[in-house]
Design an enzyme around this catalytic site. Sequence first.
Site, PDB file in Angstrom:
ATOM      1  N   CYS A   1       0.839  -1.187   0.000  1.00  0.00           N
ATOM      2  CA  CYS A   1       0.000   0.000   0.000  1.00  0.00           C
ATOM      3  C   CYS A   1       0.882   1.248   0.000  1.00  0.00           C
ATOM      4  CB  CYS A   1      -0.876   0.025   1.245  1.00  0.00           C
ATOM      5  SG  CYS A   1      -1.823  -1.486   1.446  1.00  0.00           S
TER       6      CYS A   1
ATOM      7  N   GLU B   1      16.213 -16.047 -18.396  1.00  0.00           N
ATOM      8  CA  GLU B   1      15.162 -15.031 -18.564  1.00  0.00           C
ATOM      9  C   GLU B   1      15.735 -13.642 -18.821  1.00  0.00           C
ATOM     10  OE1 GLU B   1      11.189 -15.639 -15.870  1.00  0.00           O
ATOM     11  OE2 GLU B   1      13.055 -15.444 -14.759  1.00  0.00           O
TER      12      GLU B   1
ATOM     13  N   ASN C   1      -0.478   1.411   6.156  1.00  0.00           N
ATOM     14  CA  ASN C   1       0.349   0.533   5.319  1.00  0.00           C
ATOM     15  C   ASN C   1       0.933  -0.508   6.260  1.00  0.00           C
ATOM     16  OD1 ASN C   1       2.032  -0.494   3.418  1.00  0.00           O
ATOM     17  ND2 ASN C   1       3.263   1.351   3.133  1.00  0.00           N
ATOM     18  N   GLY C   2       0.785  -1.802   5.951  1.00  0.00           N
ATOM     19  CA  GLY C   2       1.333  -2.850   6.823  1.00  0.00           C
ATOM     20  C   GLY C   2       0.251  -3.865   7.159  1.00  0.00           C
TER      21      GLY C   2
ATOM     22  N   LYS D   1       4.935 -10.414 -17.325  1.00  0.00           N
ATOM     23  CA  LYS D   1       4.862 -10.675 -15.889  1.00  0.00           C
ATOM     24  C   LYS D   1       3.775 -11.691 -15.587  1.00  0.00           C
ATOM     25  CE  LYS D   1       5.883  -9.994 -11.588  1.00  0.00           C
ATOM     26  NZ  LYS D   1       7.088 -10.784 -11.220  1.00  0.00           N
TER      27      LYS D   1
ATOM     28  N   GLU E   1      15.491 -23.208 -10.808  1.00  0.00           N
ATOM     29  CA  GLU E   1      15.087 -21.803 -10.702  1.00  0.00           C
ATOM     30  C   GLU E   1      16.250 -20.870 -11.052  1.00  0.00           C
ATOM     31  OE1 GLU E   1      12.554 -20.141 -10.723  1.00  0.00           O
ATOM     32  OE2 GLU E   1      12.997 -18.210  -9.796  1.00  0.00           O
TER      33      GLU E   1
ATOM     34  N   TRP F   1      -3.237  -2.245  -1.621  1.00  0.00           N
ATOM     35  CA  TRP F   1      -2.887  -3.541  -2.244  1.00  0.00           C
ATOM     36  C   TRP F   1      -3.468  -4.553  -1.271  1.00  0.00           C
ATOM     37  CZ3 TRP F   1      -0.648  -5.737  -6.463  1.00  0.00           C
ATOM     38  CH2 TRP F   1      -0.127  -7.017  -6.333  1.00  0.00           C
TER      39      TRP F   1
ATOM     40  N   ARG G   1       3.610   1.199  -7.587  1.00  0.00           N
ATOM     41  CA  ARG G   1       3.740   0.143  -6.587  1.00  0.00           C
ATOM     42  C   ARG G   1       2.681  -0.943  -6.776  1.00  0.00           C
ATOM     43  NH1 ARG G   1       5.980   2.674  -1.447  1.00  0.00           N
ATOM     44  NH2 ARG G   1       4.720   1.245  -0.250  1.00  0.00           N
TER      45      ARG G   1
ATOM     46  N   HIS H   1      24.434 -39.289 -18.231  1.00  0.00           N
ATOM     47  CA  HIS H   1      23.471 -39.827 -19.193  1.00  0.00           C
ATOM     48  C   HIS H   1      23.238 -38.867 -20.357  1.00  0.00           C
ATOM     49  CE1 HIS H   1      22.720 -43.184 -16.545  1.00  0.00           C
ATOM     50  NE2 HIS H   1      22.647 -42.307 -15.554  1.00  0.00           N
TER      51      HIS H   1
ATOM     52  N   LYS I   1      16.215 -18.123 -14.048  1.00  0.00           N
ATOM     53  CA  LYS I   1      16.472 -16.704 -13.762  1.00  0.00           C
ATOM     54  C   LYS I   1      17.510 -16.173 -14.735  1.00  0.00           C
ATOM     55  CE  LYS I   1      14.178 -15.744 -11.855  1.00  0.00           C
ATOM     56  NZ  LYS I   1      12.854 -15.694 -11.528  1.00  0.00           N
TER      57      LYS I   1
END
Length: 608
Positions: free
Chosen positions: A2, A488, A101-102, A603, A481, A75, A27, A504, A485
Amino acid sequence: MCGIVGFAGKEPAAKFLLEGLSKLEYRGYDSAGIATLSEGGFTVKKSTERIESLKADTADGAKLNGNIGIGHTRWATHGAPSIPNAHPHLSADGNFAVVHNGIIENYSEIKAELESEGFKFVSQTDTEVIPMLLQKYYKGDLMQAVRAVAARLEGSYALGILCADYPETIVATRKFSPLIIGIGEGCNIIASDVTAIVSHTKNVIFPEDGEIAFITADKAELFDANGNAIEKEISAIGWDVAAAEKGGYDHFMMKEIKEQPRAIAQTVESRIKGREIVFEDLKLDTEKLKSFNRIQIIACGSAYHAGIVGKYVFEELLRIPTEVDIASEYRYRNPITDDKTLVIIISQSGETADTLAALKEARELGAHTLAIVNVVGSSIAKAADDIIYTWAGPEIAVATTKGYTTQLAVIYMFAVWAARKLGSAPVERIEAMFDGLLKLPEATEKALLCEDTVKEAAKDLTDTESMFFIGRNIDYAVALEASLKLKEISYIHSEAYAAGELKHGTISLIEEDRTVVALCSYQRLLDKMLSNVKEVSARGGHIVACTTEGNTNVESNAQRVIYIPETDPLLTASVEIIPFQLYSYYVALYKGCDIDKPRNLAKSVTVE
Ligand code: G6P
């Protein structure tokens, strides 16, 4: 995450507030609102559309009276995006308006207490308890009421508070959430983020946790948590608006990498009461858990990689056979899913088309579906039987970082929660995992200290066209991963292999100077990994190894070694990815790639 703004000046506040909210749009938000205070009391305007619609509804703020006001971009965490849930929130008597916010972790018990005293709530948010508590504790002295409320709140907050009895004052206070005070000419400002401030003033005060500010058009007075006046230094910020959005970093990706200790702490700590793990509103109970004979994890991209870690975690702690499926594969085969299956859907955005389709398919087949999602109110969150939010805050860089590590944090927490109910692993093992989980934010912070080593190692890669990541067990899950990364954002061809599979096939591709990243943090299989590393070295491979502190024997086998702190073996997945997020970032930086928006990638993939 937020965003907060507040303005106390000698001209109408609404125009400034709306401009400030526009600056916070980057944000991410799902609703917004402002409240101004004038002789007629509060005027509140909210929207679940863009800030532009708030501007249009208020003639750019001209329709709102009052030289003082607060605003907020929300948010969603507690409660879906909606007008009642949007901030500012008012007290029942209309004497207080609050933006927050929080996350208030103990809001349910406070809400129950206030409801029993006759307070009527209009939202599902955690925030609304704050104006209600202010009403309860206010006896004509605003400082005393704010201190009494702060003493009741557990969790994190940055607050902007207006009280109709104090028509020239904004009160601001914070704990574990950012809050900045801007010192302007003829006005003073509060904001959660310098972006909303820099175009007005570069002079700012950074309040510490627990400090309370009383702000009017002419002055900003600071007090400690006991209400004693304190002097604070005014700092000059050198950032322009673009740098401010990124928190002073050059890219959102780096900002989000660095946010991970805090994001993981938020994901975990808000669910922990003493040694209990509490997931609010979860329908799953012990009886239902006992009925499952299979877990299927379904996701795409990095969320799928989080699922692969989940397989190791669930099979060890829950002893329930666990499969991991790519959503686009699951939806078009004939999966064996029934009412004895727990289907876990993982998605940062909650909107990935294949993942959503797979969720619907699993529900039709009778499974109990549990979604691990970041975006509240997203399609996947709405469609699943149960949800556990990751609460990572908005992620803007296309390549996910904090989205992924907070997904892991939820997987770990869920595994400990379920293992305790099922008694499926030795108590000491489960409790060791729980203790490790509490220390995960700190271990993540320590892992970030490898940045200088990684930055150097990344220089070796700028001319590389193809490389490999290898690992065993949890290290293999991280290899997948880490490899994704890198490819990408740096466009280097990269593949991840289970180290035992090298012989193998892949070993035929190892030649002089071929870079192989060897993940060697899973202690139990370290010797086997070192044998694989030697096989690669013998064929001229350039080894970048990652291992836990103390494993210095890795050094004789590698050109470069990156050390991470030792944690529970299962938790290593979360810590070990950190160096490789940084590694990918620096390789992409040196190659001049568009880090936050890599070519051809989106995204959120909302089409098939
Ligand atoms: C895209 C993103 C990835 C993400 C994947 C799944 O490919 O670029 O970072 O892991 O989608 O997205 P989700 O929102 O479902 O986690």
